[in-house]
Design a protein around this motif. Structure first.
Motif, PDB file in Angstrom:
ATOM      1  N   ALA A 170       0.832  -1.204   0.000  1.00  0.00           N
ATOM      2  CA  ALA A 170       0.000   0.000   0.000  1.00  0.00           C
ATOM      3  C   ALA A 170       0.868   1.255   0.000  1.00  0.00           C
ATOM      4  O   ALA A 170       2.016   1.227   0.449  1.00  0.00           O
ATOM      5  CB  ALA A 170      -0.911  -0.002   1.225  1.00  0.00           C
ATOM      6  N   GLY A 171       0.317   2.353  -0.524  1.00  0.00           N
ATOM      7  CA  GLY A 171       1.024   3.629  -0.523  1.00  0.00           C
ATOM      8  C   GLY A 171       2.170   3.712  -1.497  1.00  0.00           C
ATOM      9  O   GLY A 171       2.958   4.660  -1.488  1.00  0.00           O
ATOM     10  N   LYS A 172       2.254   2.727  -2.392  1.00  0.00           N
ATOM     11  CA  LYS A 172       3.393   2.666  -3.304  1.00  0.00           C
ATOM     12  C   LYS A 172       3.355   3.771  -4.361  1.00  0.00           C
ATOM     13  O   LYS A 172       4.385   4.280  -4.781  1.00  0.00           O
ATOM     14  CB  LYS A 172       3.425   1.301  -3.987  1.00  0.00           C
ATOM     15  CG  LYS A 172       4.800   0.949  -4.516  1.00  0.00           C
ATOM     16  CD  LYS A 172       4.940  -0.544  -4.612  1.00  0.00           C
ATOM     17  CE  LYS A 172       6.377  -0.928  -4.869  1.00  0.00           C
ATOM     18  NZ  LYS A 172       7.009  -0.181  -5.938  1.00  0.00           N
ATOM     19  N   ASP A 173       2.138   4.142  -4.798  1.00  0.00           N
ATOM     20  CA  ASP A 173       2.014   5.183  -5.812  1.00  0.00           C
ATOM     21  C   ASP A 173       2.599   6.502  -5.321  1.00  0.00           C
ATOM     22  O   ASP A 173       3.310   7.199  -6.056  1.00  0.00           O
ATOM     23  CB  ASP A 173       0.543   5.387  -6.197  1.00  0.00           C
ATOM     24  CG  ASP A 173      -0.034   4.196  -6.944  1.00  0.00           C
ATOM     25  OD1 ASP A 173       0.753   3.396  -7.479  1.00  0.00           O
ATOM     26  OD2 ASP A 173      -1.263   4.063  -6.991  1.00  0.00           O
ATOM     27  N   GLU A 174       2.310   6.836  -4.076  1.00  0.00           N
ATOM     28  CA  GLU A 174       2.825   8.086  -3.508  1.00  0.00           C
ATOM     29  C   GLU A 174       4.335   8.015  -3.323  1.00  0.00           C
ATOM     30  O   GLU A 174       5.051   8.985  -3.592  1.00  0.00           O
ATOM     31  CB  GLU A 174       2.146   8.373  -2.170  1.00  0.00           C
ATOM     32  CG  GLU A 174       2.532   9.727  -1.579  1.00  0.00           C
ATOM     33  CD  GLU A 174       1.766  10.044  -0.310  1.00  0.00           C
ATOM     34  OE1 GLU A 174       2.044  11.101   0.285  1.00  0.00           O
ATOM     35  OE2 GLU A 174       0.896   9.247   0.085  1.00  0.00           O
ATOM     36  N   ASP A 175       4.822   6.851  -2.897  1.00  0.00           N
ATOM     37  CA  ASP A 175       6.258   6.690  -2.669  1.00  0.00           C
ATOM     38  C   ASP A 175       7.063   6.871  -3.956  1.00  0.00           C
ATOM     39  O   ASP A 175       8.193   7.368  -3.921  1.00  0.00           O
ATOM     40  CB  ASP A 175       6.556   5.304  -2.079  1.00  0.00           C
ATOM     41  CG  ASP A 175       6.033   5.160  -0.657  1.00  0.00           C
ATOM     42  OD1 ASP A 175       5.750   6.194  -0.033  1.00  0.00           O
ATOM     43  OD2 ASP A 175       5.899   4.007  -0.187  1.00  0.00           O
ATOM     44  N   THR A 176       6.470   6.447  -5.088  1.00  0.00           N
ATOM     45  CA  THR A 176       7.172   6.560  -6.373  1.00  0.00           C
ATOM     46  C   THR A 176       6.767   7.812  -7.140  1.00  0.00           C
ATOM     47  O   THR A 176       7.162   7.988  -8.289  1.00  0.00           O
ATOM     48  CB  THR A 176       6.905   5.317  -7.250  1.00  0.00           C
ATOM     49  OG1 THR A 176       5.487   5.163  -7.435  1.00  0.00           O
ATOM     50  CG2 THR A 176       7.470   4.067  -6.599  1.00  0.00           C
ATOM     51  N   ASP A 177       5.963   8.667  -6.505  1.00  0.00           N
ATOM     52  CA  ASP A 177       5.523   9.923  -7.121  1.00  0.00           C
ATOM     53  C   ASP A 177       4.815   9.658  -8.448  1.00  0.00           C
ATOM     54  O   ASP A 177       5.073  10.303  -9.462  1.00  0.00           O
ATOM     55  CB  ASP A 177       6.723  10.846  -7.346  1.00  0.00           C
ATOM     56  CG  ASP A 177       6.311  12.320  -7.339  1.00  0.00           C
ATOM     57  OD1 ASP A 177       5.207  12.621  -6.841  1.00  0.00           O
ATOM     58  OD2 ASP A 177       7.084  13.157  -7.834  1.00  0.00           O
ATOM     59  N   LYS A 178       3.917   8.696  -8.410  1.00  0.00           N
ATOM     60  CA  LYS A 178       3.219   8.244  -9.615  1.00  0.00           C
ATOM     61  C   LYS A 178       1.964   9.060  -9.876  1.00  0.00           C
ATOM     62  O   LYS A 178       1.281   9.486  -8.938  1.00  0.00           O
ATOM     63  CB  LYS A 178       2.840   6.771  -9.446  1.00  0.00           C
ATOM     64  CG  LYS A 178       2.478   6.049 -10.714  1.00  0.00           C
ATOM     65  CD  LYS A 178       2.375   4.560 -10.433  1.00  0.00           C
ATOM     66  CE  LYS A 178       2.180   3.765 -11.700  1.00  0.00           C
ATOM     67  NZ  LYS A 178       2.157   2.313 -11.428  1.00  0.00           N
ATOM     68  N   ALA A 179       1.648   9.294 -11.143  1.00  0.00           N
ATOM     69  CA  ALA A 179       0.420   9.994 -11.510  1.00  0.00           C
ATOM     70  C   ALA A 179      -0.778   9.091 -11.229  1.00  0.00           C
ATOM     71  O   ALA A 179      -0.848   7.971 -11.740  1.00  0.00           O
ATOM     72  CB  ALA A 179       0.459  10.372 -12.992  1.00  0.00           C
ATOM     73  N   THR A 180      -1.706   9.564 -10.394  1.00  0.00           N
ATOM     74  CA  THR A 180      -2.896   8.789 -10.049  1.00  0.00           C
ATOM     75  C   THR A 180      -4.111   9.701 -10.052  1.00  0.00           C
ATOM     76  O   THR A 180      -3.997  10.929 -10.047  1.00  0.00           O
ATOM     77  CB  THR A 180      -2.771   8.150  -8.650  1.00  0.00           C
ATOM     78  OG1 THR A 180      -2.732   9.201  -7.666  1.00  0.00           O
ATOM     79  CG2 THR A 180      -1.522   7.292  -8.531  1.00  0.00           C
ATOM     80  N   TYR A 181      -5.293   9.090 -10.009  1.00  0.00           N
ATOM     81  CA  TYR A 181      -6.523   9.883  -9.980  1.00  0.00           C
ATOM     82  C   TYR A 181      -6.661  10.685  -8.681  1.00  0.00           C
ATOM     83  O   TYR A 181      -7.004  11.873  -8.728  1.00  0.00           O
ATOM     84  CB  TYR A 181      -7.735   8.985 -10.228  1.00  0.00           C
ATOM     85  CG  TYR A 181      -7.847   8.552 -11.660  1.00  0.00           C
ATOM     86  CD1 TYR A 181      -8.508   9.343 -12.608  1.00  0.00           C
ATOM     87  CD2 TYR A 181      -7.267   7.355 -12.104  1.00  0.00           C
ATOM     88  CE1 TYR A 181      -8.580   8.954 -13.933  1.00  0.00           C
ATOM     89  CE2 TYR A 181      -7.338   6.967 -13.429  1.00  0.00           C
ATOM     90  CZ  TYR A 181      -8.002   7.769 -14.342  1.00  0.00           C
ATOM     91  OH  TYR A 181      -8.067   7.397 -15.663  1.00  0.00           O
ATOM     92  N   PRO A 182      -6.398  10.107  -7.508  1.00  0.00           N
ATOM     93  CA  PRO A 182      -6.461  10.926  -6.291  1.00  0.00           C
ATOM     94  C   PRO A 182      -5.464  12.082  -6.306  1.00  0.00           C
ATOM     95  O   PRO A 182      -5.730  13.159  -5.776  1.00  0.00           O
ATOM     96  CB  PRO A 182      -6.132   9.929  -5.168  1.00  0.00           C
ATOM     97  CG  PRO A 182      -6.560   8.612  -5.716  1.00  0.00           C
ATOM     98  CD  PRO A 182      -6.221   8.679  -7.176  1.00  0.00           C
ATOM     99  N   ARG A 183      -4.322  11.856  -6.922  1.00  0.00           N
ATOM    100  CA  ARG A 183      -3.304  12.904  -6.990  1.00  0.00           C
ATOM    101  C   ARG A 183      -3.787  14.084  -7.840  1.00  0.00           C
ATOM    102  O   ARG A 183      -3.521  15.244  -7.521  1.00  0.00           O
ATOM    103  CB  ARG A 183      -2.014  12.323  -7.573  1.00  0.00           C
ATOM    104  CG  ARG A 183      -0.841  13.298  -7.608  1.00  0.00           C
ATOM    105  CD  ARG A 183       0.370  12.634  -8.226  1.00  0.00           C
ATOM    106  NE  ARG A 183       1.445  13.596  -8.432  1.00  0.00           N
ATOM    107  CZ  ARG A 183       2.500  13.376  -9.216  1.00  0.00           C
ATOM    108  NH1 ARG A 183       2.615  12.222  -9.842  1.00  0.00           N
ATOM    109  NH2 ARG A 183       3.429  14.291  -9.358  1.00  0.00           N
TER     110      ARG A 183
END
Length: 216
Positions: free
Chosen positions: A159-172
């Protein structure tokens, strides 16, 4: 298997278990993914019975396109290119392009293939494709939301991997509530595409609801 590789999403967990490359090594994981992908075409060609050859060929062509440069592979390239970019450099259109090709195309070919092999008309296949494109995008939006809101134990992956890798996501890009609204909008549009099928579409409508309400 390929999605979890160190050069891609670099994840050590999948469905609560160590990923293939963690257990067997990156070399074997690459070959295993290649073998599975190749076997999918063989399976369709060898095991589809009582269906005309032109419909089988249509499905095989669609499968090839779905994983090619304007399908899964292209979507993954764009995803890698956008990773680490500032929020103002990745647009919602960029994100939709990535997940139309990386995620939604796989659901689209699965649903369309079932329709084609089941004898659907071109108009019915088109309706199924529109439905599955929307639920494919909704699946990714839900995935992005779960990465923010769920635990590693619940997800079965980190979990939380998208934020850790600074990934473009819908919540972002949309915020958490905006992402939830987008998931619901896509689900509603998906169901509307199936209206001509009436009660026969009940299983697919239930699948659409499950996709945005799942916990992992």
């Amino acid at each position: 298997i390929h999605d979890d590789l160190p050069s891609m999403d670099n994840d050590d967990l999948r469905r609560g278990k160590p990923t293939n490359h963690v257990v067997y090594g990156e070399d074997v994981a690459i070959l295993a993914g290649d073998a599975l992908l190749s076997t999918s075409f063989q399976h369709v060609a060898e095991n589809t019975e009582n269906v005309s050859n032109d419909r089988i060929l249509d499905v095989i062509i669609r499968l090839g396109k779905s994983v090619g440069p304007v399908g899964l592979a292209g979507g993954q390239v764009m995803d890698l290119e956008c990773e680490g970019k500032p929020v103002d450099e990745v647009t919602l259109d960029d994100l939709r392009w990535i997940h139309t090709h990386k995620t939604a195309t796989l659901l689209q070919v699965a649903v369309a293939s079932g329709a084609i092999l089941g004898g659907a008309t071109p108009e019915e296949v088109a309706a199924c494709e529109k439905y599955s494109l929307n639920i494919g995008l909704a699946f990714q939006v839900a995935d992005d939301i779960l990465d923010v809101t769920a635990s590693t134990e619940d997800l079965g992956k980190t979990a939380g991997k998208d934020e850790d890798t600074d990934k473009a996501t819908y919540p972002r890009l949309l915020g958490l509530e905006g992402a939830k609204a987008e998931a619901q909008r896509l689900t509603d549009e998906a169901k509307a595409c199936l209206a001509p099928f009436g009660e026969r579409a009940a299983p697919l409508n239930a699948l659409a609801d499950y996709i945005i309400n799942r916990k992992n």
